[in-house]
Enzyme design. Structure first.
Site, PDB file in Angstrom:
ATOM      1  N   THR A 143     103.090  57.028  18.491  1.00 20.10           N
ATOM      2  CA  THR A 143     102.755  56.252  19.683  1.00 20.10           C
ATOM      3  C   THR A 143     103.091  54.777  19.495  1.00 20.10           C
ATOM      4  O   THR A 143     102.761  54.183  18.460  1.00 20.10           O
ATOM      5  CB  THR A 143     101.254  56.387  19.998  1.00 20.10           C
ATOM      6  OG1 THR A 143     100.968  57.762  20.224  1.00 20.10           O
ATOM      7  CG2 THR A 143     100.869  55.579  21.228  1.00 20.10           C
ATOM      8  N   LYS A 151     103.906  53.892  25.326  1.00 14.98           N
ATOM      9  CA  LYS A 151     102.875  53.707  26.345  1.00 14.98           C
ATOM     10  C   LYS A 151     103.314  52.635  27.327  1.00 14.98           C
ATOM     11  O   LYS A 151     103.689  51.518  26.915  1.00 14.98           O
ATOM     12  CB  LYS A 151     101.566  53.280  25.683  1.00 14.98           C
ATOM     13  CG  LYS A 151     100.995  54.324  24.732  1.00 14.98           C
ATOM     14  CD  LYS A 151     100.409  55.494  25.496  1.00 14.98           C
ATOM     15  CE  LYS A 151      99.639  56.432  24.579  1.00 14.98           C
ATOM     16  NZ  LYS A 151      99.102  57.577  25.324  1.00 14.98           N
ATOM     17  N   ASP A 201     104.765  57.478  28.313  1.00 17.84           N
ATOM     18  CA  ASP A 201     103.440  57.878  28.788  1.00 17.84           C
ATOM     19  C   ASP A 201     102.841  56.754  29.621  1.00 17.84           C
ATOM     20  O   ASP A 201     102.509  55.686  29.101  1.00 17.84           O
ATOM     21  CB  ASP A 201     102.526  58.196  27.590  1.00 17.84           C
ATOM     22  CG  ASP A 201     101.197  58.803  28.033  1.00 17.84           C
ATOM     23  OD1 ASP A 201     100.960  58.909  29.256  1.00 17.84           O
ATOM     24  OD2 ASP A 201     100.402  59.167  27.146  1.00 17.84           O
ATOM     25  N   GLU A 222     105.037  61.167  30.995  1.00 20.73           N
ATOM     26  CA  GLU A 222     103.707  61.766  30.947  1.00 20.73           C
ATOM     27  C   GLU A 222     102.759  61.073  31.921  1.00 20.73           C
ATOM     28  O   GLU A 222     102.712  59.849  31.987  1.00 20.73           O
ATOM     29  CB  GLU A 222     103.206  61.643  29.502  1.00 20.73           C
ATOM     30  CG  GLU A 222     101.891  62.329  29.247  1.00 20.73           C
ATOM     31  CD  GLU A 222     101.582  62.423  27.750  1.00 20.73           C
ATOM     32  OE1 GLU A 222     102.525  62.410  26.932  1.00 20.73           O
ATOM     33  OE2 GLU A 222     100.404  62.498  27.415  1.00 20.73           O
ATOM     34  N   ASP A 275      99.032  65.339  31.720  1.00 23.05           N
ATOM     35  CA  ASP A 275      98.061  65.151  30.638  1.00 23.05           C
ATOM     36  C   ASP A 275      96.646  65.036  31.227  1.00 23.05           C
ATOM     37  O   ASP A 275      95.911  66.018  31.256  1.00 23.05           O
ATOM     38  CB  ASP A 275      98.437  63.925  29.791  1.00 23.05           C
ATOM     39  CG  ASP A 275      97.484  63.698  28.624  1.00 23.05           C
ATOM     40  OD1 ASP A 275      96.613  64.565  28.385  1.00 23.05           O
ATOM     41  OD2 ASP A 275      97.596  62.660  27.941  1.00 23.05           O
ATOM     42  N   LYS A 281      95.256  69.275  24.917  1.00 25.68           N
ATOM     43  CA  LYS A 281      94.492  68.580  23.870  1.00 25.68           C
ATOM     44  C   LYS A 281      93.159  69.292  23.733  1.00 25.68           C
ATOM     45  O   LYS A 281      92.495  69.578  24.736  1.00 25.68           O
ATOM     46  CB  LYS A 281      94.249  67.113  24.259  1.00 25.68           C
ATOM     47  CG  LYS A 281      95.516  66.280  24.311  1.00 25.68           C
ATOM     48  CD  LYS A 281      95.222  64.861  24.765  1.00 25.68           C
ATOM     49  CE  LYS A 281      96.502  64.038  24.811  1.00 25.68           C
ATOM     50  NZ  LYS A 281      96.313  62.754  25.534  1.00 25.68           N
ATOM     51  N   CYS A 293      96.728  64.771  20.898  1.00 22.80           N
ATOM     52  CA  CYS A 293      95.399  64.474  20.342  1.00 22.80           C
ATOM     53  C   CYS A 293      94.913  63.161  20.931  1.00 22.80           C
ATOM     54  O   CYS A 293      95.684  62.401  21.497  1.00 22.80           O
ATOM     55  CB  CYS A 293      95.447  64.402  18.825  1.00 22.80           C
ATOM     56  SG  CYS A 293      96.563  63.149  18.146  1.00 22.80           S
ATOM     57  N   ASP A 345     102.360  65.863  19.592  1.00 24.10           N
ATOM     58  CA  ASP A 345     101.974  64.449  19.625  1.00 24.10           C
ATOM     59  C   ASP A 345     100.698  64.370  18.795  1.00 24.10           C
ATOM     60  O   ASP A 345      99.602  64.310  19.313  1.00 24.10           O
ATOM     61  CB  ASP A 345     101.749  64.030  21.085  1.00 24.10           C
ATOM     62  CG  ASP A 345     101.180  62.631  21.192  1.00 24.10           C
ATOM     63  OD1 ASP A 345     101.439  61.806  20.294  1.00 24.10           O
ATOM     64  OD2 ASP A 345     100.462  62.363  22.176  1.00 24.10           O
ATOM     65  N   ASP A 365      99.819  62.241  16.069  1.00 21.58           N
ATOM     66  CA  ASP A 365     100.017  61.092  15.185  1.00 21.58           C
ATOM     67  C   ASP A 365      98.721  60.425  14.742  1.00 21.58           C
ATOM     68  O   ASP A 365      98.761  59.381  14.100  1.00 21.58           O
ATOM     69  CB  ASP A 365     100.951  60.066  15.849  1.00 21.58           C
ATOM     70  CG  ASP A 365     100.398  59.552  17.180  1.00 21.58           C
ATOM     71  OD1 ASP A 365      99.329  60.018  17.604  1.00 21.58           O
ATOM     72  OD2 ASP A 365     101.047  58.694  17.792  1.00 21.58           O
TER      73      ASP A 365
HETATM   74 MG    MG Z   1      98.881  60.971  27.493  1.00 23.07          MG
END
Ligand code: MG
Length: 369
Positions: free
Chosen positions: A140, A167, A195, A223, A248, A272, A300, A325, A327
């Site tokens: 990320t 992000k 994302d 995302e 998500d 998740k 996560c 994903d 991390d």
């Molecule tokens: Mg997300």
């Protein structure tokens, strides 16, 4: 084998750098750890992070849910009837998916340990694909000024990461600029996932994603462009752009996944454990995705190795999961645990240890009675 005791404790691990999204800034992983023991003295571990802005679950609410509702409902039950245990837990309290996930993870860890099997091999049963023994996670990149994001991206690539999850969601036009500069810096070989963390309106999302497409920025997926509650908006954006859209915050439950797939409101699903309430429901989403040929990511929250590794076992077991994903451990400044999957830069290597594999959790536990 009867569930004999449930204990709670906390782990606190500082992050390497503050984690920033369109929603929040966090400096350390401070998670609830659940330990469950059976009569024969074996134990399993689970974990839940308080991610109030996404799940609504706080440290206090997670602990209260486990202490007051979940633990009393399953203590003394036979672990061999794992589906019955999961259903009982599900009904003990509505929502509270993080608390349920922590207990669910500990139960699956323990169950696989009792069977003497690595969890991913156990979860792979019934899947037509071959269990994977290696996963590649993205890393990320927090939302910041463009220059800082470029620096962070170059550092990640220098550490061997080949997939970046960037992000955005803070100003559509600036977001295009952020991705353009990152792409220019890292070159064309690196995979870029974007994302937005619900940060755009539907029009802004379409405009921004189209601008990225027109500029040839080579984005693998976008995302959660719009609010998780804006189902129509998600569907609208998915229909208006060529870039695959990954749901998500719009997909927590099996029912959410069903609706998204049925109405083609998104192309991909991000599963998740903290949203589904653990592995039990995540498997149901995987079954659904598999049947409809929808690819999934296992993601996560800001979790340390216990919960992230549960996600890794699930990702390894199921063939519909093509993206990881995971991390969390890479973002932590230390690994206080022993055993479990090996995290080496972008690679996650599953081991043949039984259960999730984590054997030492340096937490002082309080046993619930
Ligand atoms: Mg997300």
């Amino acid at each position: 084998m009867k569930i004999k005791s449930i204990s709670l404790g906390y782990i606190d691990i500082p992050l390497v750098t503050p984690f920033k999204t369109a929603l929040r800034t966090v400096n350390s992983v401070n998670d609830l750890i659940v330990k469950i023991e059976t009569e024969d003295g074996m134990s399993g571990y689970g974990e839940a992070p308080p991610t109030a802005v996404i799940t609504g679950d706080t440290k206090e609410s997670i602990e209260a849910a486990v202490r007051g509702y979940i633990a009393p409902s399953i203590l003394g039950m036979d672990l061999d009837e794992i589906d019955a245990v999961m259903e009982k837990m599900e009904k003990s309290i509505a929502k509270n998916t993080s608390a349920k996930a922590a207990v669910d993870i500990a139960l699956y860890d323990l169950y696989a340990r009792e069977k003497g099997m690595p969890l991913f091999r156990m979860l792979a049963k019934g899947d037509l694909g071959q269990a994977k023994t290696r996963l590649e996670t993205d890393l990320t990149i927090s939302v910041n000024d463009t220059e800082e994001m470029v620096r962070d991206s170059l550092r990640a690539v220098g550490q061997g990461f080949r997939i970046l999850k960037v992000k955005v969601g803070k100003g559509g036009a600036r977001d295009v600029e952020r991705i353009r500069e990152i792409r220019r810096a890292v070159g064309s070989e690196i995979v870029i996932r974007v994302d937005a963390n619900q940060g755009w309106t539907r029009e802004e999302a379409v405009r921004t994603i189209r601008a990225m497409e027109d500029a040839g920025l080579g984005i693998e997926l976008v995302e959660q462009p719009v609010s998780g509650h804006d189902f129509k908006g998600l569907k609208y954006v998915t229909g208006q752009v060529n870039t695959p859209i990954l749901a998500d915050e719009a997909v927590f439950s099996v029912e959410d996944a069903e609706r998204i797939i049925e109405e083609r409101a998104a192309d991909l699903l991000n599963i998740k454990l903290m949203k589904t309430g653990g592995i039990h429901n995540a498997l149901k989403i995987c079954d659904l995705a598999q049947k409809n040929e929808v690819k999934c990511m296992i993601g996560c929250m800001l979790e340390s190795k216990v919960a992230v590794s549960a996600g890794a076992h699930l990702a390894a077991a199921r063939s519909c999961v093509t993206m990881a994903d995971l991390d969390g451990p890479s973002l932590c400044s230390a690994d206080p645990y022993q055993g479990g999957p090996i995290y080496r830069g972008p690679d996650i290597l599953l081991t043949e240890e039984s259960g999730i594999g984590i054997t030492m959790v340096p937490v002082s536990f309080e046993t619930l009675s």
